[in-house]
Design an enzyme around this catalytic site. Structure first.
Site, PDB file in Angstrom:
ATOM      1  N   TYR A  51      -1.915  -5.726  16.095  1.00 24.25           N
ATOM      2  CA  TYR A  51      -1.845  -4.810  14.959  1.00 24.25           C
ATOM      3  C   TYR A  51      -1.249  -3.482  15.433  1.00 24.25           C
ATOM      4  CZ  TYR A  51      -4.551  -7.567  11.560  1.00 24.25           C
ATOM      5  OH  TYR A  51      -4.967  -8.518  10.667  1.00 24.25           O
TER       6      TYR A  51
ATOM      7  N   GLU B 164     -10.433 -11.910   2.864  1.00 25.73           N
ATOM      8  CA  GLU B 164     -11.350 -10.871   2.371  1.00 25.73           C
ATOM      9  C   GLU B 164     -11.727 -11.054   0.897  1.00 25.73           C
ATOM     10  OE1 GLU B 164     -10.331  -7.147   5.291  1.00 25.73           O
ATOM     11  OE2 GLU B 164      -9.059  -7.380   3.524  1.00 25.73           O
TER      12      GLU B 164
ATOM     13  N   TRP C  32      -6.420 -13.300  11.860  1.00 22.51           N
ATOM     14  CA  TRP C  32      -6.773 -11.907  12.121  1.00 22.51           C
ATOM     15  C   TRP C  32      -8.168 -11.821  12.752  1.00 22.51           C
ATOM     16  CZ3 TRP C  32     -11.047  -9.520   9.861  1.00 22.51           C
ATOM     17  CH2 TRP C  32     -11.628 -10.175   8.771  1.00 22.51           C
TER      18      TRP C  32
ATOM     19  N   ARG D   2       0.830  -1.210   0.000  1.00 18.24           N
ATOM     20  CA  ARG D   2       0.000   0.000   0.000  1.00 18.24           C
ATOM     21  C   ARG D   2       0.863   1.260   0.000  1.00 18.24           C
ATOM     22  NH1 ARG D   2      -2.858  -3.863   2.953  1.00 18.24           N
ATOM     23  NH2 ARG D   2      -4.977  -4.206   2.170  1.00 18.24           N
TER      24      ARG D   2
ATOM     25  N   ASP E   8      -0.386  -0.886  13.481  1.00 18.60           N
ATOM     26  CA  ASP E   8      -0.849   0.298  12.762  1.00 18.60           C
ATOM     27  C   ASP E   8      -2.083   0.894  13.436  1.00 18.60           C
ATOM     28  OD1 ASP E   8      -1.846  -2.288  11.635  1.00 18.60           O
ATOM     29  OD2 ASP E   8      -3.285  -0.972  10.649  1.00 18.60           O
TER      30      ASP E   8
ATOM     31  N   TRP F  31     -27.841  -6.440  30.129  1.00 22.62           N
ATOM     32  CA  TRP F  31     -28.219  -5.258  29.357  1.00 22.62           C
ATOM     33  C   TRP F  31     -27.764  -5.422  27.908  1.00 22.62           C
ATOM     34  CZ3 TRP F  31     -30.838  -1.169  31.674  1.00 22.62           C
ATOM     35  CH2 TRP F  31     -30.935  -1.226  33.081  1.00 22.62           C
TER      36      TRP F  31
END
Length: 794
Positions: free
Chosen positions: A405, A316, A382, A171, A407, A440
């Site tokens: 993680y 993903e 993950w 990226r 980041d 709750w």
């Protein structure tokens, strides 16, 4: 005891073996398995004439590197010498010469002894010697009496075999020199895996000789040549670090789509992806050319990266292209594949056979887990400990990244508490006959995506309050520190996949209102009372044997949407050492206060000895923002600020239409530490003052710190006018002054043992609520200790 004390002074007249509580001031991280200090104390004095001798194996360049490190720490000009083993100051004795290439099962154990005769480091293999040398380098200190190493005996080996760091070069491209510096840090933290994320939607960084169109069309000219990658592997190998490459398949394939659209499941044309997120392009499993492509590519990757594992990503996968393709749907029917998950499993079986033909084992994210794949694969999770628990229970091997993680700015203590294996409830979620419980339901809307929903249950028993929380679709978790602030307002703490969550909610008339602090950001929350305790999902708990055999460790991860090479060190260091300790040290080395104390020393040592640039990168950014080399006002302001945590920063960028490559990482928020150390320490002084209103030391420390920040406000405000990139912080600067004055008044009120009226309390709480809002992607951390002070004087 402060770490600034000399090691010579800290070696006092006690002898102990440390398996749980770390040894006072010794600035070691990760903490070794066993540390023994002699009763008589003492330390070995080093001189500029020190010598180093390595025997038993040839460690290319190691003597020069280690002497250079010592030179950095001491300021001495050191050169290699021809000293014999018997006469050397530092003797490194390796019992067995092995292949220099580190393996998943390499022996990393070592024994270190420092006494009046000097330093003896013994290890079975070169890899233990390398780990032991990092421990030794951490022990070298420049004291008032000279440069010393404390007399000590250390026996050490890692708790987990796989201890890695993922760096995303896709990226935002990371230059080779940047990568090498992080490898130095990985070695210094006694980790052993560099997981190199080389391809993704936004860029293809692996130079292919067979398919040059990949780097020519899909890298913007920013890629690694094959020689550069071989150089990185050699550099890592010399430091005992494995390099595991990741080539994403079949999703995260937008870059492949740009260069080779004929392999994608839907026709192009495609253009370079500049946004962040999950995108449509998928490789076409019905196209045999795809597997020829993968076979050739894996051959190229395997020729450069000798590690037995190759990471295929696999996460993903948006099945839209598969579902919308009549050709692929017919292929699925022909092969009896009922859905996209089955198709991905079929695809992965083909890929696994290709890897096996190239003598490589598959690593992938949670989504590749499928019973049709062999148990030689490794699952990187993950999705969390529960998903990993199922993997381990079914005798597949796994490693954890959830909770590591880097980041995502999180407190170091959050990473430190993150055990790789699922935690049991031990019956604490069961309501006994003589106990009262209330449950709750809650809804926590987010800035992007669906709301987080679930319920929590609070139980009043003989020993006080306890509780648990059920996030929808997640296993039950016990909560910590249930505290009723009034008859209707309650707070507690729980670690989640989002980070630490701390509700601050009011429970009245079957209605829940308030907020949940996710990391350091408030998320308004609402809900209502449940008629009965929900059943929930039990954690998936493997047996001790399954954990021992199948849970291999974990990896910290640095995804690069909000990280580039100019700020990477500020995100990784020194917090990676915290993850390293969780994976190396014994499970009961878990005192967070002690960890923070040692982390401060490691932060300094990492910059001096290892050459990490967390401070340098922050200073350069601040000089640019201040338009001056005098960054003291901006640095003092930064002490009370934190970058907004969780996905808040990403979601704010998304809402503004800036969630993409073109969003500059030029804010103060981009180089702020994940948590304010100054506010963390102030918070401890506030706790001490609340516990004892006569605590003069705490009173004085709080006053001095608040006055310092208050005085700085007048100096830093002009800076926010001189650079447009600081304009958005002007309200923060003004609020710092308001809160510091409030804090000084609160301390004075506590000192006089007085209280405020309800109206005054409400006015101050309103100011705190205003100051708690996210501004320019930062949070004013000072709000938290001042809220404690305000509650104490009601």
């Amino acid at each position: 005891m402060p770490l600034q004390r000399t090691l010579l002074a800290c070696c006092l007249s006690v002898s102990f073996s440390a398996f749980a509580t770390p040894a006072g001031d010794l600035p070691l991280m990760p903490w070794p398995q066993q540390v023994e200090l002699p009763r008589s104390g003492g330390a070995y004095q080093l001189t500029p004439q020190l010598t180093l001798h390595i025997s038993g194996d040839h460690l290319e360049g190691a003597e020069t590197r280690w002497l250079r490190r010592i030179a950095r720490q001491t300021g001495w000009p050191l050169l290699p010498t021809d000293a014999s083993d018997e006469k050397a100051t530092i003797r490194v004795q390796i019992k067995e010469a092995v292949d220099p290439l580190p393996q998943p099962d390499s022996d990393e154990s070592y024994q270190l002894e420092v006494n009046s005769d000097g330093v003896l480091l013994e290890a079975q293999t070169r890899f233990g010697a390398m780990r032991g040398m990092e421990t030794l380098l951490q022990l070298i200190e420049n004291s008032e009496s000279g440069t010393v190493i404390p007399y000590v005996t250390i026996n050490d080996q890692p708790r987990f075999a796989w201890r890695g760091l993922l760096i995303d070069s896709a990226r935002h491209f990371m230059p080779v020199e940047t990568i090498k510096r992080q490898i130095d840090g990985i070695a210094a933290a006694r980790m052993n895996v560099f997981h190199w994320h080389l391809t993704d939607d936004q860029g293809w960084r692996f130079a292919s000789s067979h398919y040059p169109q990949l780097q020519d069309k899909a890298s913007d000219g920013r890629y690694y040549t094959q020689q550069q990658m071989r150089d990185v592997v050699q550099y890592a190998t010399q430091r005992g670090i494995r390099v595991v490459p990741e080539i994403d398949l079949p999703g995260h394939a937008s870059a492949i789509a740009v260069a080779m659209p004929e392999l994608i499941s839907a026709p192009g044309p495609y253009s370079m992806e500049r946004g962040w997120g999950v995108f449509k392009p998928l490789l076409d499993p019905s196209n045999e050319q795809v597997f020829a492509f993968i076979d050739t590519l894996v051959g190229e990757v395997a020729a450069i990266f000798p590690d037995p594992y190759l990471h295929i990503g696999g996460d993903e996968v948006d099945p839209a292209q598969w579902n919308d393709s009549p050709k692929i749907q017919q292929f699925m029917r022909d092969h009896g594949l009922k859905d996209a998950h089955a198709l991905q499993a079929w695809f992965n079986q083909r890929v696994e056979k290709i890897l096996e033909a190239h003598q490589r084992r598959m690593v992938g994210w949670d989504e590749i887990y499928h019973p049709d794949l062999p148990r030689s694969i490794l699952i990187q999770s993950w999705q969390g400990q529960d998903a990993l628990g199922e993997v381990v229970k079914n005798d597949y091997r796994g490693i954890l990244s959830t909770g590591f993680y880097l980041d995502q700015p999180q407190p170091a203590a959050y990473h430190y508490r993150n055990e790789p294996f699922p935690q049991g409830l031990n019956g604490e979620d069961q309501v006994q006959a003589d106990e009262q419980a209330q449950s709750w339901a809650f809804t926590l809307p987010r800035l992007k995506g669906s709301a987080v929903k679930g319920s929590f249950t609070l139980i009043e028993g003989k020993e006080g309050w306890r509780g648990f929380i059920d996030f929808n679709g997640k296993a039950r978790r016990l909560v910590q520190q249930v505290d009723w602030l009034s008859s209707s307002q309650v707070t507690f703490r729980v670690d989640t996949w989002m980070g630490e969550v701390q509700p601050m909610v009011t429970l009245t008339d079957n209605k829940l209102t308030g907020y949940m602090l996710v990391g350091n950001v408030r998320y308004p929350t609402e809900g209502g009372r449940l008629a009965q305790v929900p059943s929930g999902i039990a954690p998936s708990l493997p047996s001790p044997q399954q954990l021992s055999e199948n849970l291999k460790g974990g990896e910290a991860a640095l995804w690069a949407e909000n990280v580039n090479s100019q700020i990477i060190d500020t995100k990784l260091w020194p917090r990676t050492f915290v993850v390293a300790e969780r994976l190396w040290s014994a499970a009961d080395v878990n005192d967070s206060d002690n960890m923070y104390q040692r982390l401060s020393a490691i932060d300094r040592w990492g910059a001096i000895s290892v050459g990490l640039q967390q401070h340098q990168q922050a200073e350069v950014q601040m000089m640019r923002l201040a338009n001056s080399t005098d960054i003291t006002p901006l640095r003092v302001l930064s002490e009370v600020l934190e970058p907004a945590q969780y996905y808040t920063r990403q979601h704010l960028k998304f809402q503004a239409g800036h969630y993409n490559y073109f969003e500059p990482l030029n804010r103060l928020a981009d180089v702020l530490p994940a948590e304010s150390e100054a506010v963390r320490l102030l918070d401890k002084q506030v706790d001490a003052l609340i516990a004892n209103r006569g605590n003069r030391q705490a009173t004085n420390v709080i006053r001095q710190q608040l006055q310092r920040w208050l005085s700085n406000s007048d100096r830093v405000l002009p800076l926010t006018l001189h650079n447009y990139q600081l304009h958005a912080l002007q309200p923060q600067v003004q609020q710092v002054a308001i809160l510091c004055r409030m804090g000084l008044d609160l301390v004075a009120t506590l000192e006089r043992n007085q209280a405020y009226g309800a109206g005054e309390v409400a006015q101050m709480q309103e100011k705190l609520d205003d100051a708690a809002l996210v501004q320019d992607e930062t949070v004013l951390a000072l709000v938290r200790p001042l809220e404690k002070l305000l509650r104490s004087v009601k």
